[in-house]
Design a protein around this motif. Sequence first.
Motif, PDB file in Angstrom:
ATOM      1  N   GLY A 177       0.722  -1.049  -0.013  1.00  0.00           N
ATOM      2  CA  GLY A 177       0.108   0.061  -0.079  1.00  0.00           C
ATOM      3  C   GLY A 177       0.966   1.292   0.017  1.00  0.00           C
ATOM      4  O   GLY A 177       1.898   1.376   0.731  1.00  0.00           O
ATOM      5  N   LYS A 178       0.727   2.158  -0.778  1.00  0.00           N
ATOM      6  CA  LYS A 178       1.116   3.494  -0.768  1.00  0.00           C
ATOM      7  C   LYS A 178       0.336   4.510  -0.685  1.00  0.00           C
ATOM      8  O   LYS A 178      -1.115   4.564  -0.875  1.00  0.00           O
ATOM      9  N   MET A 179       0.750   5.786  -0.414  1.00  0.00           N
ATOM     10  CA  MET A 179      -0.109   7.126  -0.407  1.00  0.00           C
ATOM     11  C   MET A 179      -0.491   7.388  -1.697  1.00  0.00           C
ATOM     12  O   MET A 179       0.405   7.563  -2.620  1.00  0.00           O
ATOM     13  N   TYR A 180      -1.914   7.812  -1.837  1.00  0.00           N
ATOM     14  CA  TYR A 180      -2.339   8.282  -3.059  1.00  0.00           C
ATOM     15  C   TYR A 180      -1.914   9.814  -2.776  1.00  0.00           C
ATOM     16  O   TYR A 180      -2.240  10.454  -1.730  1.00  0.00           O
ATOM     17  N   ASN A 181      -1.400  10.340  -3.911  1.00  0.00           N
ATOM     18  CA  ASN A 181      -1.083  11.738  -3.830  1.00  0.00           C
ATOM     19  C   ASN A 181      -1.663  12.677  -4.910  1.00  0.00           C
ATOM     20  O   ASN A 181      -1.332  13.607  -5.269  1.00  0.00           O
ATOM     21  N   GLY A 182      -2.656  12.221  -5.669  1.00  0.00           N
ATOM     22  CA  GLY A 182      -3.380  12.784  -6.640  1.00  0.00           C
ATOM     23  C   GLY A 182      -4.339  13.570  -5.803  1.00  0.00           C
ATOM     24  O   GLY A 182      -4.491  13.875  -4.658  1.00  0.00           O
ATOM     25  N   PRO A 183      -5.147  14.404  -6.663  1.00  0.00           N
ATOM     26  CA  PRO A 183      -6.055  15.526  -6.200  1.00  0.00           C
ATOM     27  C   PRO A 183      -7.121  14.805  -5.342  1.00  0.00           C
ATOM     28  O   PRO A 183      -7.693  13.601  -5.446  1.00  0.00           O
TER      29      PRO A 183
END
Length: 293
Positions: free
Chosen positions: A282-288
């Motif tokens: 799991g990774k951090m979502y960095n989009g809008p």
Amino acid sequence: MGIDKALAERKGREFCGISRETIASSNSRRNRRRQRKKPPVQMLFETCKVVFASAGTGFVPPPQDIDKLRSVLDGIRPEDVGLRPDMPYFRTSATQRVPRIQYLHIYECEKFSVFAHAKPETDFMMGIFCLPPSGVIPLHNHPGMTVFSKLLFGTMHIKSYDWVVDMPPESPNIINPSESQTREMRLAKVKVDADFTAPCNPSILYPEDGGNMHCFTAVTACAVLDVLGPPYSDTEGRHCTYYHNFPFSNFSVDGLSIPEEEKSSYEWLQEREELEDLEVNGKMYNGPKIVES
């Protein structure tokens, strides 16, 4: 003098009228610009809230809602969710035993999910799988779910199945000649077995149709955005099950006959316990970001 005054008054009225029209037009343009600036992922979220408002096990949205969500999903591009093909997510390392898949969790609520093949005890999620070349999400099911998938970039091989429901009335006794042991298996029909390259139409699978069980294999680095309604839930009977697949001709079943030319369209599926060929981080979502209202 009177003529000059009348002319001035008329010009003033015309100026006021033009000013009001100009202001109204300017406001209208500003409103349209505000509407256009709404991030596509926000539009996806708001559409899902409507489409999956009544989601539960076995729920299938009405056709007009399916078309609406498919249209919104089709308009989403990698940059709309903060992705580029040159990001580290899409690289492999010589030290990795199997290509590592990254999952970016976008949103989760009580009615739908934009996606994780995941565990939360909820009815709503949203997310993205990032696969490096040769990355594989093994064959798995989506019990009682409607799932929308959008390939954002790259080429992916998809193989999907639906269960065969008109089996002989007796439970088949399936024997593997090479192992001489009884196995519990079910017959499935292959629905899709092909490569897909972005941009391409979103795919949709349903609780009983459309390839409810599928396997994803990355031909090149690729990313797929998934929307589930409802998502997995052990407590509600929506458990994610993984499978081995075997050619139809590997096993024999009394009372079951399929024409020779059609046998390649059927395979036996067997539940599997261990997933030694899958690594998902799991990774951090960095989009809008999504704004709830």
